[in-house]
Scaffold this motif. Structure first.
Motif, short mmCIF file in Angstrom:
data_model
loop_
_atom_site.label_atom_id
_atom_site.label_comp_id
_atom_site.label_asym_id
_atom_site.label_seq_id
_atom_site.Cartn_x
_atom_site.Cartn_y
_atom_site.Cartn_z
N LEU A 119 0.82 -1.29 -0.03
CA LEU A 119 -0.08 -0.02 -0.04
C LEU A 119 0.96 1.22 0.08
CD1 LEU A 119 -0.11 1.41 3.29
CD2 LEU A 119 -1.21 -0.61 3.58
N ARG A 120 0.29 2.39 -0.58
CA ARG A 120 0.81 3.73 -0.44
C ARG A 120 0.11 4.45 0.71
NH1 ARG A 120 3.40 6.83 -5.07
NH2 ARG A 120 4.92 5.09 -4.81
N THR A 121 0.78 5.15 1.70
CA THR A 121 0.25 5.90 2.69
C THR A 121 0.78 7.31 2.75
OG1 THR A 121 -0.29 6.15 4.96
CG2 THR A 121 2.00 4.99 4.36
N THR A 122 0.05 8.28 3.26
CA THR A 122 0.74 9.85 3.60
C THR A 122 1.57 9.75 4.56
OG1 THR A 122 -1.31 9.89 5.03
CG2 THR A 122 -1.49 10.67 2.59
N ALA A 123 1.67 8.73 5.61
CA ALA A 123 2.67 8.66 6.61
C ALA A 123 4.00 8.45 6.28
CB ALA A 123 2.16 7.49 7.61
N THR A 124 4.98 9.01 6.78
CA THR A 124 6.37 8.92 6.67
C THR A 124 6.73 7.56 7.21
OG1 THR A 124 7.11 9.68 8.83
CG2 THR A 124 6.72 11.35 6.88
N PRO A 125 8.11 6.76 6.71
CA PRO A 125 8.41 5.72 7.49
C PRO A 125 8.62 5.65 8.94
CG PRO A 125 9.62 5.98 5.31
CD PRO A 125 8.77 7.12 5.64
N ASP A 126 9.11 6.98 9.40
CA ASP A 126 9.19 7.09 10.98
C ASP A 126 8.04 6.94 11.70
OD1 ASP A 126 12.31 7.42 10.43
OD2 ASP A 126 12.13 9.41 10.67
N GLN A 127 6.99 7.62 11.20
CA GLN A 127 5.65 7.37 11.59
C GLN A 127 4.84 6.23 11.80
OE1 GLN A 127 3.93 10.76 9.08
NE2 GLN A 127 3.30 11.96 10.88
N ILE A 128 5.29 5.44 10.82
CA ILE A 128 4.85 3.93 10.82
C ILE A 128 5.72 3.24 11.60
CG2 ILE A 128 4.73 1.98 9.12
CD1 ILE A 128 4.17 3.78 6.72
N VAL A 129 6.81 3.21 11.59
CA VAL A 129 7.42 2.57 12.72
C VAL A 129 7.17 2.99 14.10
CG1 VAL A 129 10.04 2.31 13.85
CG2 VAL A 129 9.59 2.19 11.22
N GLU A 130 6.98 4.20 14.26
CA GLU A 130 6.33 4.90 15.62
C GLU A 130 5.17 4.20 15.96
OE1 GLU A 130 4.39 6.61 18.69
OE2 GLU A 130 3.77 6.90 16.60
N VAL A 131 4.24 4.17 15.20
CA VAL A 131 3.00 3.44 15.34
C VAL A 131 2.86 1.91 15.83
CG1 VAL A 131 1.87 3.21 13.31
CG2 VAL A 131 0.32 3.83 15.28
N LEU A 132 3.69 1.38 14.98
CA LEU A 132 3.95 0.14 15.27
C LEU A 132 4.60 -0.27 16.48
CD1 LEU A 132 4.64 -0.91 11.63
CD2 LEU A 132 2.85 -2.03 12.54
N THR A 133 5.33 0.60 17.18
CA THR A 133 6.24 0.22 18.06
C THR A 133 5.68 1.07 19.39
OG1 THR A 133 7.79 1.68 17.32
CG2 THR A 133 8.14 -0.59 16.77
N ASP A 134 4.53 1.54 19.42
CA ASP A 134 4.04 2.38 20.41
C ASP A 134 3.41 1.48 21.52
OD1 ASP A 134 2.61 3.84 22.29
OD2 ASP A 134 1.34 4.80 20.87
N PHE A 135 4.08 0.96 22.57
CA PHE A 135 3.67 0.02 23.37
C PHE A 135 3.02 0.66 24.60
CE2 PHE A 135 6.46 -2.20 20.88
CZ PHE A 135 6.09 -3.10 20.11
N SER A 136 2.46 1.73 24.45
CA SER A 136 1.94 2.60 25.69
C SER A 136 0.40 2.05 25.88
CB SER A 136 1.86 4.18 25.55
OG SER A 136 0.91 4.13 24.35
N ALA A 137 -0.26 2.51 26.98
CA ALA A 137 -1.84 2.26 27.17
C ALA A 137 -2.72 2.79 26.12
CB ALA A 137 -1.99 2.72 28.42
N ASN A 138 -2.25 3.66 25.21
CA ASN A 138 -2.82 4.01 24.04
C ASN A 138 -2.97 3.13 22.73
OD1 ASN A 138 -4.47 6.33 22.96
ND2 ASN A 138 -2.75 6.81 21.72
N ARG A 139 -2.11 2.09 22.98
CA ARG A 139 -1.83 1.23 21.75
C ARG A 139 -3.44 0.45 21.34
NH1 ARG A 139 2.03 -1.03 18.94
NH2 ARG A 139 1.75 -3.16 17.98
N PRO A 140 -4.21 0.03 22.14
CA PRO A 140 -5.66 -0.46 21.71
C PRO A 140 -6.31 0.75 20.83
CG PRO A 140 -4.93 -1.23 23.77
CD PRO A 140 -3.88 -0.10 23.66
N LYS A 141 -6.05 1.80 21.33
CA LYS A 141 -7.05 3.14 20.65
C LYS A 141 -6.57 3.22 19.27
CE LYS A 141 -8.03 5.30 25.08
NZ LYS A 141 -7.52 5.99 25.88
N ARG A 142 -5.17 3.06 19.14
CA ARG A 142 -4.52 3.57 17.93
C ARG A 142 -4.83 2.31 16.71
NH1 ARG A 142 1.46 6.06 18.63
NH2 ARG A 142 0.80 7.07 16.73
N TRP A 143 -4.72 1.13 17.35
CA TRP A 143 -5.13 -0.28 16.51
C TRP A 143 -6.45 -0.81 16.91
CZ3 TRP A 143 -2.00 -1.10 12.78
CH2 TRP A 143 -0.76 -0.36 12.72
N PRO A 144 -7.56 -0.43 16.46
CA PRO A 144 -8.73 -0.72 16.73
C PRO A 144 -9.11 -2.16 16.76
CG PRO A 144 -8.87 0.61 14.82
CD PRO A 144 -7.52 0.45 15.30
#
Length: 150
Positions: free
Chosen positions: A9-34
């Motif tokens: 796929l192609r996305t508007t997000a940068t590679p750094d943003q993608i790695v960040e959301v994939l590796t965000d293990f905070s309590a917010n993770r389930p909200k970011r990944w529905p």
């Protein structure tokens, strides 16, 4: 039973943003990944380029302990280390590279092997809808990173 597929796929997000959301293990993770179940999400350890977490979903109920590795720039690999549903060694990987004109081109690999009937039901569904589902799911999560300014 093993199910494997790849997606792009192609996305508007940068590679750094993608790695960040994939590796965000905070309590917010389930909200970011529905699709993740908050009740099945547990963090065991997080390091500079790796983490061990339990993640899963409720329908069909499938969860696993995953070893995340992002030591290769632009790539996050997830490997099952323990699960009553998936065989050890089942894995996912996501690689993002800068796209011409901005955003990212993303390549994903999804390979899971079921241990029991509940997982077999889920993997049978993924044989039919997996590539399309993950392309749309990741597209939505990644594009929201630039829409929300995250």
């Amino acid at each position: 039973m093993r199910t494997s597929f790849e997606f792009d796929l192609r996305t508007t997000a940068t590679p750094d943003q993608i790695v960040e959301v994939l590796t965000d293990f905070s309590a917010n993770r389930p909200k970011r990944w529905p699709a993740l179940s908050a009740g099945l999400f547990h963090v065991y350890s997080v390091g500079d380029t790796e983490a061990v977490v339990q993640e899963g979903q409720n329908l069909p109920k499938i969860y696993a302990t995953w070893h995340y590795d992002w030591s290769v720039p632009g790539t996050v690999s997830m490997t099952v280390t323990d699960s009553p549903y998936l065989e050890t060694g089942s894995y996912h990987s996501v690689t993002a590279i800068a796209a011409p004109g901005g955003g990212s081109d993303v390549h994903g690999v999804w390979t899971n092997t079921a241990k029991n009937n509940s997982a077999k039901v889920g993997l049978l569904m993924m044989r039919v809808i997996g590539r399309r589902f993950f392309t749309r799911y990741y597209q939505r999560v990644f594009d929201q990173l630039t829409e929300s300014g995250a």
